[in-house]
Design a protein around this motif. Sequence first.
Motif, PDB file in Angstrom:
ATOM      1  N   ALA A 187       0.832  -1.222   0.000  1.00 18.30           N
ATOM      2  CA  ALA A 187       0.000   0.000   0.000  1.00 18.30           C
ATOM      3  C   ALA A 187       0.859   1.263   0.000  1.00 18.30           C
ATOM      4  CB  ALA A 187      -0.917  -0.028   1.214  1.00 18.30           C
ATOM      5  N   ALA A 188       1.954   1.229   0.760  1.00 19.52           N
ATOM      6  CA  ALA A 188       2.851   2.392   0.806  1.00 19.52           C
ATOM      7  C   ALA A 188       3.464   2.650  -0.563  1.00 19.52           C
ATOM      8  CB  ALA A 188       3.921   2.170   1.879  1.00 19.52           C
ATOM      9  N   LEU A 189       3.885   1.523  -1.229  1.00 19.68           N
ATOM     10  CA  LEU A 189       4.486   1.687  -2.554  1.00 19.68           C
ATOM     11  C   LEU A 189       3.465   2.296  -3.531  1.00 19.68           C
ATOM     12  CD1 LEU A 189       6.856   1.240  -4.447  1.00 19.68           C
ATOM     13  CD2 LEU A 189       6.005  -1.116  -4.824  1.00 19.68           C
ATOM     14  N   ALA A 190       2.190   1.834  -3.406  1.00 21.23           N
ATOM     15  CA  ALA A 190       1.156   2.393  -4.302  1.00 21.23           C
ATOM     16  C   ALA A 190       0.938   3.891  -4.049  1.00 21.23           C
ATOM     17  CB  ALA A 190      -0.152   1.618  -4.096  1.00 21.23           C
ATOM     18  N   VAL A 191       1.021   4.279  -2.759  1.00 20.55           N
ATOM     19  CA  VAL A 191       0.846   5.705  -2.417  1.00 20.55           C
ATOM     20  C   VAL A 191       1.975   6.513  -3.000  1.00 20.55           C
ATOM     21  CG1 VAL A 191       0.789   7.378  -0.514  1.00 20.55           C
ATOM     22  CG2 VAL A 191      -0.534   5.243  -0.368  1.00 20.55           C
ATOM     23  N   LEU A 192       3.194   5.998  -2.905  1.00 16.18           N
ATOM     24  CA  LEU A 192       4.330   6.731  -3.449  1.00 16.18           C
ATOM     25  C   LEU A 192       4.206   6.897  -4.966  1.00 16.18           C
ATOM     26  CD1 LEU A 192       7.279   5.214  -1.363  1.00 16.18           C
ATOM     27  CD2 LEU A 192       6.271   7.493  -1.140  1.00 16.18           C
ATOM     28  N   LEU A 193       3.805   5.805  -5.619  1.00 17.16           N
ATOM     29  CA  LEU A 193       3.670   5.889  -7.072  1.00 17.16           C
ATOM     30  C   LEU A 193       2.568   6.895  -7.470  1.00 17.16           C
ATOM     31  CD1 LEU A 193       4.013   2.112  -8.063  1.00 17.16           C
ATOM     32  CD2 LEU A 193       5.695   3.937  -8.382  1.00 17.16           C
ATOM     33  N   ALA A 194       1.487   6.843  -6.687  1.00 15.86           N
ATOM     34  CA  ALA A 194       0.395   7.770  -7.008  1.00 15.86           C
ATOM     35  C   ALA A 194       0.830   9.215  -6.801  1.00 15.86           C
ATOM     36  CB  ALA A 194      -0.826   7.444  -6.135  1.00 15.86           C
ATOM     37  N   GLY A 195       1.584   9.440  -5.705  1.00 16.86           N
ATOM     38  CA  GLY A 195       2.051  10.814  -5.439  1.00 16.86           C
ATOM     39  C   GLY A 195       3.010  11.300  -6.525  1.00 16.86           C
ATOM     40  N   GLY A 196       3.871  10.370  -6.965  1.00 13.52           N
ATOM     41  CA  GLY A 196       4.827  10.738  -8.026  1.00 13.52           C
ATOM     42  C   GLY A 196       4.090  11.089  -9.327  1.00 13.52           C
ATOM     43  N   GLY A 197       3.029  10.322  -9.585  1.00 15.55           N
ATOM     44  CA  GLY A 197       2.288  10.579 -10.820  1.00 15.55           C
ATOM     45  C   GLY A 197       1.588  11.935 -10.777  1.00 15.55           C
ATOM     46  N   ILE A 198       1.056  12.213  -9.610  1.00 12.84           N
ATOM     47  CA  ILE A 198       0.382  13.506  -9.473  1.00 12.84           C
ATOM     48  C   ILE A 198       1.376  14.642  -9.631  1.00 12.84           C
ATOM     49  CG2 ILE A 198      -0.879  14.981  -7.857  1.00 12.84           C
ATOM     50  CD1 ILE A 198      -2.138  12.409  -6.736  1.00 12.84           C
ATOM     51  N   LEU A 199       2.543  14.482  -9.003  1.00 16.29           N
ATOM     52  CA  LEU A 199       3.550  15.530  -9.089  1.00 16.29           C
ATOM     53  C   LEU A 199       4.016  15.708 -10.521  1.00 16.29           C
ATOM     54  CD1 LEU A 199       5.364  17.555  -7.603  1.00 16.29           C
ATOM     55  CD2 LEU A 199       7.007  15.676  -7.230  1.00 16.29           C
ATOM     56  N   TRP A 200       4.118  14.666 -11.249  1.00 16.04           N
ATOM     57  CA  TRP A 200       4.583  14.748 -12.646  1.00 16.04           C
ATOM     58  C   TRP A 200       3.545  15.443 -13.513  1.00 16.04           C
ATOM     59  CZ3 TRP A 200       2.707  12.527 -17.138  1.00 16.04           C
ATOM     60  CH2 TRP A 200       3.494  12.625 -18.265  1.00 16.04           C
ATOM     61  N   SER A 201       2.304  15.151 -13.260  1.00 17.82           N
ATOM     62  CA  SER A 201       1.255  15.769 -14.086  1.00 17.82           C
ATOM     63  C   SER A 201       1.136  17.261 -13.796  1.00 17.82           C
ATOM     64  CB  SER A 201      -0.095  15.062 -13.823  1.00 17.82           C
ATOM     65  OG  SER A 201      -0.470  15.180 -12.449  1.00 17.82           O
ATOM     66  N   VAL A 202       1.361  17.677 -12.540  1.00 20.86           N
ATOM     67  CA  VAL A 202       1.290  19.096 -12.178  1.00 20.86           C
ATOM     68  C   VAL A 202       2.411  19.840 -12.863  1.00 20.86           C
ATOM     69  CG1 VAL A 202       1.512  20.734 -10.268  1.00 20.86           C
ATOM     70  CG2 VAL A 202       0.083  18.706 -10.021  1.00 20.86           C
ATOM     71  N   ARG A 203       3.582  19.330 -12.853  1.00 17.46           N
ATOM     72  CA  ARG A 203       4.714  20.009 -13.495  1.00 17.46           C
ATOM     73  C   ARG A 203       4.502  20.134 -15.014  1.00 17.46           C
ATOM     74  NH1 ARG A 203      10.136  17.541 -10.574  1.00 17.46           N
ATOM     75  NH2 ARG A 203       9.753  18.474  -8.482  1.00 17.46           N
ATOM     76  N   LYS A 204       3.899  19.122 -15.549  1.00 17.11           N
ATOM     77  CA  LYS A 204       3.679  19.153 -16.985  1.00 17.11           C
ATOM     78  C   LYS A 204       2.685  20.249 -17.352  1.00 17.11           C
ATOM     79  CE  LYS A 204       2.615  16.214 -20.924  1.00 17.11           C
ATOM     80  NZ  LYS A 204       2.210  14.881 -21.370  1.00 17.11           N
ATOM     81  N   ARG A 205       1.630  20.436 -16.535  1.00 17.56           N
ATOM     82  CA  ARG A 205       0.666  21.483 -16.806  1.00 17.56           C
ATOM     83  C   ARG A 205       1.282  22.881 -16.701  1.00 17.56           C
ATOM     84  NH1 ARG A 205      -4.757  19.455 -13.519  1.00 17.56           N
ATOM     85  NH2 ARG A 205      -5.212  17.642 -14.910  1.00 17.56           N
ATOM     86  N   ARG A 206       2.134  23.051 -15.751  1.00 19.05           N
ATOM     87  CA  ARG A 206       2.769  24.351 -15.588  1.00 19.05           C
ATOM     88  C   ARG A 206       3.649  24.695 -16.779  1.00 19.05           C
ATOM     89  NH1 ARG A 206       4.630  24.436  -9.200  1.00 19.05           N
ATOM     90  NH2 ARG A 206       2.499  24.511  -8.323  1.00 19.05           N
ATOM     91  N   SER A 207       4.325  23.688 -17.238  1.00 19.27           N
ATOM     92  CA  SER A 207       5.222  23.976 -18.379  1.00 19.27           C
ATOM     93  C   SER A 207       4.402  24.290 -19.645  1.00 19.27           C
ATOM     94  CB  SER A 207       6.138  22.759 -18.625  1.00 19.27           C
ATOM     95  OG  SER A 207       5.371  21.592 -18.909  1.00 19.27           O
ATOM     96  N   VAL A 208       3.236  23.791 -19.780  1.00 14.00           N
ATOM     97  CA  VAL A 208       2.389  24.051 -20.930  1.00 14.00           C
ATOM     98  C   VAL A 208       1.843  25.467 -20.847  1.00 14.00           C
ATOM     99  CG1 VAL A 208       0.248  23.382 -22.108  1.00 14.00           C
ATOM    100  CG2 VAL A 208       1.856  21.611 -21.310  1.00 14.00           C
ATOM    101  N   GLN A 209       1.458  25.891 -19.646  1.00 13.40           N
ATOM    102  CA  GLN A 209       0.896  27.239 -19.473  1.00 13.40           C
ATOM    103  C   GLN A 209       1.937  28.290 -19.765  1.00 13.40           C
ATOM    104  OE1 GLN A 209      -0.793  27.402 -15.581  1.00 13.40           O
ATOM    105  NE2 GLN A 209      -2.583  26.074 -16.130  1.00 13.40           N
ATOM    106  N   HIS A 210       3.147  28.084 -19.458  1.00 14.07           N
ATOM    107  CA  HIS A 210       4.188  29.072 -19.744  1.00 14.07           C
ATOM    108  C   HIS A 210       4.625  28.995 -21.187  1.00 14.07           C
ATOM    109  CE1 HIS A 210       4.565  30.426 -15.638  1.00 14.07           C
ATOM    110  NE2 HIS A 210       4.605  29.087 -15.191  1.00 14.07           N
TER     111      HIS A 210
END
Length: 210
Positions: A187-210
Motif C-alpha cells: 500500500a505504501a508503494l502504491a501511495v508513493l507511485l500515485a504521489g509521483g504521478g500527481i507531481l509529474w502531471s502538475v509540473r507538466k501542466r505548468r510547463s504548458v501554461q508558460h
Amino acid sequence: MTIPRRSWRGAGAFAAAAVVGLAGGVLSAGPAAAHTPTWAVTCSEVTLNLTQYSADATNQVTVSVEGGDVLLPTTEFGREYSTTTPLQLPKHDKELTVRLVVKAGDDDKYSVDQTKTAPVCEGTTPEPTPTVETPSATPSTEPAKPEAPAPSETATEAAPAPAEPSSSAPDLAETGSSSATPVIGGAALAVLLAGGGILWSVRKRRSVQH
C-alpha cells in the motif's frame, strides 16, 4: 628125646601164618606209601614235592589260584616232581584259595584235587586306587563381554511431566513480523507511485501554461 610129629606140623603152620601176615602187611603198606603229593602254602609262595609215582606212566600237575592266576601250567612228570624255586603268589590283601591238581597216569584213584588257603602277609596294605582326573574345559579365546551396569534407581523413576499452561493466564504479546507486513508495504508503494504521478502531471501542466 623125640618130638611128636603133630608138634612139628603145628610149628610149621604157625610159621607159615606169620610169613603170610608179614607179607600182607608189607603189601598193604606199599600202596599207602606210593603216590605221595606233599605241598605247602604260605602267604607268599607255594612249594611242591610229589614222590613215588609210576615212572612208566605220564603224570600231570597244575597249580593255580581260584579265580586268578595260574602259578604252574599243566606240567608232565614221571616218578617225582619238586619245585626247585617256590611258586610266587600275587600280592593280595585278602586270603587266596590255592588249588593243586595231580593226575596219575597209572590209575586215576591216585589223582589229587586239593585246595589250601594262603593268608595275608603281615604289613601288607592295599595299594590306593589311582584316581582319574577329568581334564578341565579348554579356555575360550573370545574376550569376555562387559557386564551391563545395573540400572540406577533414580533412572528408573519416571521424569516429571511438563506443566501445562493455565488457560486463565493472559496471552503474551506476539513478537516478530506480522502476516500483514507485505500488505502494508504494497500500500505504501502504491501511495508513493500515485504521489509521483500527481507531481509529474502538475509540473507538466505548468510547463504548458508558460
